[in-house]
Design a protein around this motif. Structure first.
Motif, mmCIF file in Angstrom:
data_model
loop_
_atom_site.group_PDB
_atom_site.id
_atom_site.type_symbol
_atom_site.label_atom_id
_atom_site.label_comp_id
_atom_site.label_asym_id
_atom_site.label_seq_id
_atom_site.Cartn_x
_atom_site.Cartn_y
_atom_site.Cartn_z
ATOM 1 N N ARG A 106 10.480 14.167 47.407
ATOM 2 C CA ARG A 106 9.386 13.497 46.702
ATOM 3 C C ARG A 106 9.609 13.558 45.185
ATOM 4 O O ARG A 106 10.149 14.549 44.676
ATOM 5 C CB ARG A 106 8.051 14.155 47.061
ATOM 6 C CG ARG A 106 7.707 14.025 48.524
ATOM 7 C CD ARG A 106 6.418 14.747 48.866
ATOM 8 N NE ARG A 106 6.515 16.197 48.695
ATOM 9 C CZ ARG A 106 5.521 17.049 48.948
ATOM 10 N NH1 ARG A 106 4.357 16.589 49.357
ATOM 11 N NH2 ARG A 106 5.702 18.349 48.785
ATOM 12 N N PRO A 107 9.181 12.521 44.457
ATOM 13 C CA PRO A 107 9.326 12.552 42.998
ATOM 14 C C PRO A 107 8.587 13.739 42.393
ATOM 15 O O PRO A 107 7.472 14.074 42.805
ATOM 16 C CB PRO A 107 8.689 11.227 42.555
ATOM 17 C CG PRO A 107 8.752 10.344 43.761
ATOM 18 C CD PRO A 107 8.587 11.256 44.940
ATOM 19 N N ARG A 108 9.207 14.372 41.433
ATOM 20 C CA ARG A 108 8.589 15.507 40.751
ATOM 21 C C ARG A 108 7.784 15.001 39.555
ATOM 22 O O ARG A 108 7.863 13.821 39.185
ATOM 23 C CB ARG A 108 9.669 16.490 40.324
ATOM 24 C CG ARG A 108 10.529 16.972 41.492
ATOM 25 C CD ARG A 108 11.477 18.061 41.082
ATOM 26 N NE ARG A 108 10.834 19.370 41.134
ATOM 27 C CZ ARG A 108 10.849 20.160 42.209
ATOM 28 N NH1 ARG A 108 11.452 19.768 43.326
ATOM 29 N NH2 ARG A 108 10.257 21.333 42.180
ATOM 30 N N PRO A 109 7.001 15.861 38.936
ATOM 31 C CA PRO A 109 6.239 15.446 37.752
ATOM 32 C C PRO A 109 7.145 14.820 36.693
ATOM 33 O O PRO A 109 8.301 15.204 36.540
ATOM 34 C CB PRO A 109 5.627 16.761 37.260
ATOM 35 C CG PRO A 109 5.484 17.581 38.501
ATOM 36 C CD PRO A 109 6.688 17.246 39.334
ATOM 37 N N GLU A 110 6.613 13.869 36.018
ATOM 38 C CA GLU A 110 7.312 13.127 34.966
ATOM 39 C C GLU A 110 8.442 12.270 35.526
ATOM 40 O O GLU A 110 9.329 11.842 34.799
ATOM 41 C CB GLU A 110 7.839 14.082 33.890
ATOM 42 C CG GLU A 110 6.722 14.904 33.231
ATOM 43 C CD GLU A 110 7.253 15.931 32.251
ATOM 44 O OE1 GLU A 110 8.493 16.078 32.169
ATOM 45 O OE2 GLU A 110 6.434 16.593 31.591
ATOM 46 N N GLY A 111 8.423 12.033 36.853
ATOM 47 C CA GLY A 111 9.352 11.086 37.452
ATOM 48 C C GLY A 111 10.709 11.629 37.830
ATOM 49 O O GLY A 111 11.557 10.886 38.310
ATOM 50 N N GLY A 112 10.959 12.908 37.619
ATOM 51 C CA GLY A 112 12.256 13.469 37.954
ATOM 52 C C GLY A 112 12.441 13.627 39.455
ATOM 53 O O GLY A 112 11.475 13.721 40.207
ATOM 54 N N GLY A 113 13.678 13.669 39.902
ATOM 55 C CA GLY A 113 13.988 13.858 41.307
ATOM 56 C C GLY A 113 14.516 15.243 41.583
ATOM 57 O O GLY A 113 14.775 16.041 40.675
#
Length: 230
Positions: A106-113
Motif C-alpha cells: 500500500r502507498p505510504r504517507p506522502e506517496g512513497g512506496g
C-alpha cells in the motif's frame, strides 16, 4: 543485545504484545511496563510494544527483547504501523532490538512506496533488525528481497485484500515458510491455547506473538460475551 541473541532467545517461544491505545482504559506507559513484567514472570520470551514512551518504560522494567512499533495515522495513507522514516528514527534512538513496520504494497504517507521507503531505511541503519508486518505471501517475498530480517503475519486480515482471510491464516504461514529463508513469526487472531499450540507446532515457525488475548481485558471481555444476550 546483538542480533543473533534476539533470534536465539525467541526461537520457539511466545512474544507478548503489550499495547493500549489512547482510547483504551489501560493507556499508560507505567501500566504497560507492569504488564510486560507480569508476562515476563509468566514465561514470555519477548515483548512487542507501541510508542517510545511505552518502550522506554518497558525496557526499564524487563530484560527481554523488545520489538518496537509506532502507530501513527496519516490522512493520505492506510499504513499506520511505523509508517515513515521519522518513526523509524525515533525507534532507533530508544534502542529497540527489532523495529516492525508495515511491509504491504500500500502507498505510504506522502506517496512513497514500500521499496523506496525500506531501501532508504536499510541504508541508514544497516545493523538494525527489521520485521516486515505482512498481509500476503507476496509481501513476505518482497520483504526478504528488500532486506528485512524477519517476516510476520501481523496484517493478514487487516487490509482490504485480506479482509475475509482467516486469523490466523494457516495457509499463509505455511506458504511463507516454504518461500522465504528468513524467520517467520506468527501474529494475529490467536485467542486460545489450542490455536497457539497449533501454530507453534508448524515446522519452521520461529515464534508466536499474542496481544489482545493476554493484555487487553476490554477485548477479552467482549470476546467471551460474543453472542450472549445482555
Amino acid at each position: 543485545m546483538n542480533n543473533s541473541e534476539f533470534f536465539s532467545k525467541t526461537k520457539g517461544k511466545l512474544i507478548v504484545s503489550c499495547q493500549a491505545l489512547e482510547d483504551e482504559p489501560l493507556h499508560s506507559s507505567q501500566i504497560m511496563a507492569r504488564m510486560a513484567y507480569a508476562v515476563m514472570l509468566g514465561g514470555a520470551a519477548g515483548i512487542r510494544a507501541n510508542s517510545v514512551a511505552d518502550i522506554e518504560a518497558i525496557k526499564n522494567a524487563v530484560d527481554l527483547p523488545v520489538i518496537g512499533i509506532i502507530k501513527k495515522i496519516y490522512s493520505d495513507s492506510e499504513v499506520y504501523i511505523t509508517p515513515t522514516e521519522t518513526e523509524i528514527d525515533n525507534l532507533v534512538q530508544c534502542g529497540v532490538d527489532v523495529i516492525a513496520t508495515d511491509a504491504t504494497d500500500r502507498p505510504r504517507p506522502e506517496g512513497g512506496g514500500r521499496e523506496v521507503f525500506f531501501r532508504a531505511v536499510r541504508e541508514r541503519y544497516p545493523d538494525q533488525l527489521f520485521m516486515a508486518d505482512c498481509a500476503t505471501l507476496d509481501d513476505g517475498i518482497a520483504a526478504e528481497r528488500l532486506g528485512f530480517d524477519v517476516v510476520s503475519t501481523t496484517l493478514c486480515g487487516y487490509t482490504e485484500a485480506t479482509r475475509d482471510d482467516p486469523k490466523p491464516n494457516i495457509r499463509l504461514i505455511r506458504d511463507l515458510i516454504r518461500n522465504v529463508r528468513i524467520p517467520v513469526v506468527v501474529e494475529g487472531g490467536i485467542w486460545d491455547k489450542e490455536t497457539f499450540d497449533q501454530v507453534r507446532a508448524i515446522e519452521g515457525v520461529h515464534a508466536v506473538v499474542i496481544g489482545s488475548a493476554i493484555t487487553r481485558p476490554m477485548e477479552i471481555t467482549r470476546y467471551f460475551l460474543q453472542g450472549v444476550s445482555k
